[in-house]
Design a protein around this motif. Structure first.
Motif, PDB file in Angstrom:
ATOM      1  N   ARG A   1      -7.203  13.236  -0.941  1.00 44.40           N
ATOM      2  CA  ARG A   1      -7.545  12.112  -0.065  1.00 44.40           C
ATOM      3  C   ARG A   1      -7.458  10.760  -0.759  1.00 44.40           C
ATOM      4  O   ARG A   1      -8.244   9.844  -0.474  1.00 44.40           O
ATOM      5  CB  ARG A   1      -8.939  12.296   0.545  1.00 44.40           C
ATOM      6  N   LEU A   2      -6.531  10.664  -1.690  1.00 43.09           N
ATOM      7  CA  LEU A   2      -6.258   9.362  -2.317  1.00 43.09           C
ATOM      8  C   LEU A   2      -5.054   8.768  -1.581  1.00 43.09           C
ATOM      9  O   LEU A   2      -3.899   8.989  -1.953  1.00 43.09           O
ATOM     10  CB  LEU A   2      -5.962   9.540  -3.812  1.00 43.09           C
ATOM     11  N   THR A   3      -5.331   8.016  -0.519  1.00 47.07           N
ATOM     12  CA  THR A   3      -4.241   7.569   0.352  1.00 47.07           C
ATOM     13  C   THR A   3      -3.638   6.232  -0.075  1.00 47.07           C
ATOM     14  O   THR A   3      -2.831   5.659   0.641  1.00 47.07           O
ATOM     15  CB  THR A   3      -4.723   7.471   1.813  1.00 47.07           C
ATOM     16  N   GLY A   4      -4.039   5.745  -1.246  1.00 46.91           N
ATOM     17  CA  GLY A   4      -3.425   4.511  -1.745  1.00 46.91           C
ATOM     18  C   GLY A   4      -1.957   4.696  -2.104  1.00 46.91           C
ATOM     19  O   GLY A   4      -1.183   3.742  -2.090  1.00 46.91           O
ATOM     20  N   THR A   5      -1.554   5.897  -2.437  1.00 51.43           N
ATOM     21  CA  THR A   5      -0.150   6.192  -2.746  1.00 51.43           C
ATOM     22  C   THR A   5       0.613   6.372  -1.437  1.00 51.43           C
ATOM     23  O   THR A   5       0.263   7.226  -0.631  1.00 51.43           O
ATOM     24  CB  THR A   5      -0.056   7.475  -3.608  1.00 51.43           C
ATOM     25  N   HIS A   6       1.633   5.554  -1.215  1.00 54.43           N
ATOM     26  CA  HIS A   6       2.327   5.546   0.083  1.00 54.43           C
ATOM     27  C   HIS A   6       3.728   6.129  -0.023  1.00 54.43           C
ATOM     28  O   HIS A   6       4.376   6.018  -1.067  1.00 54.43           O
ATOM     29  CB  HIS A   6       2.434   4.114   0.606  1.00 54.43           C
ATOM     30  N   LEU A   7       4.196   6.675   1.085  1.00 55.56           N
ATOM     31  CA  LEU A   7       5.548   7.217   1.151  1.00 55.56           C
ATOM     32  C   LEU A   7       6.414   6.302   2.005  1.00 55.56           C
ATOM     33  O   LEU A   7       6.178   6.159   3.207  1.00 55.56           O
ATOM     34  CB  LEU A   7       5.508   8.625   1.744  1.00 55.56           C
ATOM     35  N   GLY A   8       7.422   5.702   1.375  1.00 55.06           N
ATOM     36  CA  GLY A   8       8.290   4.792   2.121  1.00 55.06           C
ATOM     37  C   GLY A   8       9.628   5.397   2.478  1.00 55.06           C
ATOM     38  O   GLY A   8      10.246   5.009   3.457  1.00 55.06           O
ATOM     39  N   CYS A   9      10.119   6.329   1.665  1.00 54.72           N
ATOM     40  CA  CYS A   9      11.447   6.891   1.967  1.00 54.72           C
ATOM     41  C   CYS A   9      11.515   8.394   1.752  1.00 54.72           C
ATOM     42  O   CYS A   9      12.371   9.049   2.310  1.00 54.72           O
ATOM     43  CB  CYS A   9      12.538   6.188   1.167  1.00 54.72           C
TER      44      CYS A   9
ATOM     45  N   CYS B   1      12.614   3.962  -2.833  1.00 55.66           N
ATOM     46  CA  CYS B   1      11.829   2.747  -2.579  1.00 55.66           C
ATOM     47  C   CYS B   1      10.739   2.501  -3.620  1.00 55.66           C
ATOM     48  O   CYS B   1      10.361   1.367  -3.861  1.00 55.66           O
ATOM     49  CB  CYS B   1      11.239   2.760  -1.178  1.00 55.66           C
ATOM     50  N   GLY B   2      10.215   3.554  -4.210  1.00 56.49           N
ATOM     51  CA  GLY B   2       9.224   3.358  -5.269  1.00 56.49           C
ATOM     52  C   GLY B   2       7.801   3.148  -4.791  1.00 56.49           C
ATOM     53  O   GLY B   2       6.899   2.964  -5.612  1.00 56.49           O
ATOM     54  N   ALA B   3       7.554   3.170  -3.481  1.00 59.12           N
ATOM     55  CA  ALA B   3       6.189   2.948  -2.979  1.00 59.12           C
ATOM     56  C   ALA B   3       5.234   4.014  -3.492  1.00 59.12           C
ATOM     57  O   ALA B   3       4.047   3.767  -3.679  1.00 59.12           O
ATOM     58  CB  ALA B   3       6.187   2.923  -1.454  1.00 59.12           C
ATOM     59  N   CYS B   4       5.756   5.229  -3.740  1.00 60.14           N
ATOM     60  CA  CYS B   4       4.901   6.359  -4.118  1.00 60.14           C
ATOM     61  C   CYS B   4       4.736   6.482  -5.621  1.00 60.14           C
ATOM     62  O   CYS B   4       4.216   7.495  -6.105  1.00 60.14           O
ATOM     63  CB  CYS B   4       5.498   7.648  -3.556  1.00 60.14           C
TER      64      CYS B   4
END
Lengths: 789, 165
Positions: free
Chosen positions: B36-44, B49-52
């Protein structure tokens, strides 16, 4: 009221939460919800012969599978036509799930619900859809030729044909009578908004309460609410739509209701379980909207000084497979094309065409980049033909400040007359001339040439209609703690509204920005709103917040005057530093938070503050309605018109045809600026998207209608290494149309970028550019004279 | 047809975390769904994209391209772990705030982790090096100019904070 905060470059209130990883984006919610996945069409145009789901039924965790046949009446009908127009004679909208036919790759055919997304995709993979393929229509050329049709009942693939004239004479006659004439054929390719977060929907049905709560990553929560209620047959009061943090929109999320915004809530009601869908990147590429694709033919008549006598423009606009958002994009192209210029007699005709591709709806700029490309290419072509300076030709055609307000004689996208409210375009061009170093450039060019380098300079100007109606609203409340809560109806996707709207409210109420909390896009808090798009938010919502907070301030003065007694009149009071005080005698004052307490007469005291408001306290009643709060709306009479000019210097590699931006300059006028730090950020982001659209990004369909670059590996969004350092200069020409003097700023940066870069490359290379974007290989081919006249 | 699950033990932001996950669970999904650490995001979800981006034993990696089971026994730092021990914004986060280095904030966690690791390697970058350092992360909002400024400011803040413990 004060103007302590208006115009200040405050850091953003929303940042700390987002920086810690505490943002709440759609997919961060609904941890225990069921997950939806979709089977989407792999072909561009086909009849569906059969859907076999039997193999999917064995998948562990599968909850439900739905096809069009499973949908009840209202949900089975086509989605609504959001913006009808008399010229849109053949509108077509998609179904939530394909009804026997698919019209583009990516169209949703089957919805699968499972206990998690992995399992939902396992099941989706096992569903077999049999298609009878039909010949697809791909590209504007094929759509115009109309040898094949997208929709059998739409002749010529024509959704709409529209003509506007500006009432300044017959354009063709004016062109024929002018001393000189030119014709240009131009083309702009498809691109897309591509927010870093895709779309997403989470729905929760409360069976006891008979209420539905929908979270959606949308640019308009209020309208999604009404659309969902209508489709699901629920009273609107039983539906609430909440917009969580949204990871960018840029236009694509203003379209609604998306199929998933209806299907996910319907599944949640049907199953009695929370259901969530979070779009993945490939889904976003093949099933969300695109924009930009147009062909244009321009005929222009002008005199020896480059002054236009007549302009006739024909636009062929690719609207994709469906038209739920109407013909807004080509209307904007054909009206905003005029920019800061007087063009003599003007006629524009556009044809909006169906193709077997994803539908086309506004992407930041919304038709303006194409319109500006047409106008600015024309200016450069005239300069080239006459051997005049390109800026001089532009200057010869500018609307002068003393001609404001200037009526362009057309009808704008909001149905109101296209009247520019204010602006100083000659000054704007003088500023860009200086900022980009126009006058000294020949020396620079020679110096570069001496080193074997090839450089060129370009410029482009635009006018942008912003802040359109019909309205926005806000509710402002002062809590007894002194906290001010602003609930705005519109949504936010990174524009910093939690800060800018707080600045406006804080000034009206004489409180610190730190004491103001802003909520947006939550229909539980505010139900009447339009949405965030078309550079309208700060103009419409900012003024609405000022109206609402102004009403609260007036009420605070009345309540305070009654409490202070001694013959103090409300008109003698002012709100400063969290106090309501006498403007001449500052010792006569009362805390705003105490006024909030007194604004709610109580029978029961539950804390120290509340005691002051009970019936045996000594304060006299003001006779006001309870609550130190008010609702306010702002309804613009018509759009406000921001403007700007970009100047760019590029270097092209003589061998490899690589194109590099050496400097990028922006002059920008969006009226009174609420927060210059935020406006500057908007300009930077817009220019970056403009650079993408000019040099890198294009949506590529093959002849079969396959989107061949549906990933970030192949659709080239610029990285930091591709975006230049941007130098900006601001002008402030206040709008007289709204109390705060604001104009919008969200889209500005992207509008003239392709035009300016095309101009600079043309200048460096001494060849003719008629089509954007341009890659090094295309420039290489152009050099060989093999492409384009 | 139920999936076999595997025990995974990972030190996340300094805390030992355990979960049972299917072999195909991505590290990003493990962080988001299981921890439940939702600060890491999935962009592609395809590594561009590097968001994760998270730090694996201090090194930036794309958590959308790694299975959770493959980091068993290792240490992971996410954006939530880039704050100061007492919870204030870390130097990179503070610099983003001061320089307006974020708009929608979706890509931001990947930049924060990437820059945090980079400044360990190069504590005093030039502007050109700063731009190069973020050249593997996509942002659709900012045009990067303020992120470049944030890298330089973060380096300053980090030096200041290290000088005054």
């Amino acid at each position: 009221m004060s103007d302590k905060y208006l115009g200040q470059p405050l850091v953003r209130k929303e940042d700390p939460r987002l920086l810690r990883g505490d943002g709440r984006y759609l997919d961060d919610l609904g941890h225990d919800a069921l997950a939806a996945a979709f089977v989407r069409s792999p072909v561009a145009h086909a009849r569906i012969l059969d859907i076999d789901v039997s193999d999917a039924l064995d998948v562990d965790g599968l909850v439900a599978v739905y096809t069009h046949e499973d949908l009840p009446d209202r949900i089975a009908e086509p989605l609504p036509l959001l913006i009808p127009h008399p010229d849109l004679t053949h509108p077509r909208t998609p179904h939530c799930l394909a009804n026997g036919e698919v019209n583009h790759v990516g169209e949703a055919v089957v919805m699968v619900v499972a206990t998690d997304r992995y399992l939902a995709e396992d099941a989706a993979e096992r569903i077999v859809v049999t298609y009878e393929q039909l010949p697809p229509v791909v590209g504007i050329g094929a759509a115009r030729a109309a040898e094949r049709l997208v929709h059998e009942d739409v002749p010529g693939n024509v959704a709409a044909r529209s003509v506007q004239v500006n009432g300044k004479g017959d354009a063709h006659q004016a062109i024929a009578a002018a001393p000189h004439r030119l014709t240009l054929d131009l083309e702009i390719e498809r691109s897309a908004s591509m927010p870093m977060e895709g779309k997403g929907v989470l729905a929760r049905w409360d069976a006891d309460d008979k209420t539905l709560r929908v979270h959606s990553s949308t640019q308009t929560s209020t309208s999604v609410r009404l659309a969902v209620a209508a489709k699901l047959g629920l009273p609107p009061d039983r539906v609430e739509v909440v917009t969580p943090d949204v990871g960018g929109g840029f236009g694509v999320k203003i379209v609604h209701p998306w199929p998933e915004e209806i299907l996910v809530p319907w599944a949640a009601m049907t199953l009695g379980r929370d259901v969530k869908w979070a779009e993945d990147r490939r889904e976003h590429f093949i099933s969300s909207a695109h924009e930009r694709g147009q062909q244009q033919r321009i005929e222009v008549g002008f005199d020896g000084s480059g002054r236009l006598h007549g302009l006739s423009v024909e636009i062929w606009h690719d609207n994709g497979a469906y038209t739920p958002y109407g013909i807004i994009v080509p209307i904007v192209s054909s009206t905003q094309l005029l920019g800061p210029y007087k063009v003599g007699a003007y006629r524009v005709e556009f044809t909006s065409l169906y193709t077997n591709t994803v539908m086309v709806t506004p992407y930041r700029g919304a038709g303006r980049p194409q319109g500006v490309f047409a106008m600015e290419r024309t200016m450069d072509a005239i300069a080239e033909y006459l051997g005049l300076d390109r800026l001089a030709v532009r200057e010869a055609n500018l609307i002068q400040p003393e001609e404001m307000p200037y009526d362009q004689g057309l009808v704008f996208q909001d149905g109101r007359p296209l009247i520019y409210d204010s602006g100083d375009y000659p000054k704007m061009l003088r500023m860009i001339r200086e900022l980009v170093g126009w006058d000294g450039f020949e020396a620079e060019r020679e110096a570069a040439a001496a080193e074997g380098r090839r450089i060129g300079i370009g410029v482009a100007a635009y006018v942008e209609g912003t802040g359109m109606g019909p309205y926005e609203g806000a509710h402002v409340k002062v809590e007894t703690t002194g906290e001010v809560v602003v609930s705005a109806g519109l949504t936010t996707q990174g524009q910093g509204h939690y800060t800018t709207l707080a600045q406006i409210a804080a000034d009206q109420l004489g409180v610190a920005v730190a004491d103001v909390t802003v909520v947006t896009g939550d229909t539980r808090r505010f139900k009447y709103a339009v949405g965030t798009f078309a550079s309208r938010a700060i103009v419409t919502s900012g003024n609405a917040v000022a109206v609402a907070a102004g009403k609260v301030a007036e009420k605070a003065k009345r309540v305070a005057a009654a409490a202070l007694g001694g013959g103090v009149e409300p008109g003698e009071l002012e709100l400063v530093d969290g106090l309501v005080r006498h403007r001449d005698d500052h010792t006569v004052s009362i805390d705003l938070r105490t006024v909030a307490v007194l604004s709610n007469p109580l029978r029961y005291a539950f804390d120290e503050a509340a005691k002051a408001a009970t019936q045996f306290a000594s304060v006299s009643s003001s006779g006001e309605e309870p609550g130190l709060e008010a609702t306010g709306y702002y309804m613009p009479e018509r759009s406000t018109f921001a403007a700007g000019a970009h100047g760019v210097v590029v270097e092209t590699d003589p061998e490899t045809a690589d194109i590099r931006i050496l400097r990028y300059c922006v002059v920008h006028d969006c009226g009174v600026v609420v927060n210059p730090r935020i406006v500057e950020g908007q300009v930077h982001g817009g220019v970056a998207q403009g650079v993408g659209g000019a040099l890198y990004e294009r949506i590529v369909y093959d002849e079969a209608g396959q989107l061949v670059n549906a990933s970030y590996m192949d659709f080239l969004i610029p990285f930091a290494t591709e975006v230049p350092q941007i130098t900006t200069a601001h002008m402030v020409t206040a709008s007289g149309l709204n109390p705060l003097g604001l104009k919008g700023a969200g889209e500005a940066g992207v509008i003239p970028t392709s035009a300016a870069i095309a101009s600079a490359i043309e200048d460096a290379e001494r060849l003719t550019i008629r089509r954007m974007p341009i890659s090094p290989s295309e420039l290489y081919e152009l050099r060989k004279g093999r492409v384009h006249a | 047809m139920s999936e076999q699950r595997h025990q995974v033990t990972v030190t996340v932001n300094g805390v030992t975390r355990r979960a049972e996950v299917p072999a195909r669970r991505l590290l990003a999904d493990f962080l988001r769904m299981d921890l439940r650490l939702t600060g890491t995001h999935l962009g592609c979800e395809h590594g561009v994209c590097g968001a994760c981006t998270v730090l694996l034993d201090g090194v930036p990696v794309r958590s959308c391209l790694i299975f959770a089971v493959s980091v068993d026994g290792h240490a992971v730092t996410t954006v939530e772990g880039c704050c100061e021990p007492a919870g204030e914004l870390g130097p990179v986060q503070q610099a983003f705030h001061e320089c307006h280095g974020l708009q929608c904030g979706f890509c931001t966690p990947g930049f924060i982790t990437t820059i945090t690791a980079y400044l360990e390697e190069n504590p005093k970058p030039t502007e050109e090096e700063a731009r190069e350092a973020i050249g593997g992360n996509l942002c659709r909002c900012t045009g990067y100019q303020n992120i470049v400024a944030a890298v330089l400011r973060a380096a300053e803040l980090k030096r200041e904070r290290e000088a005054t413990p």
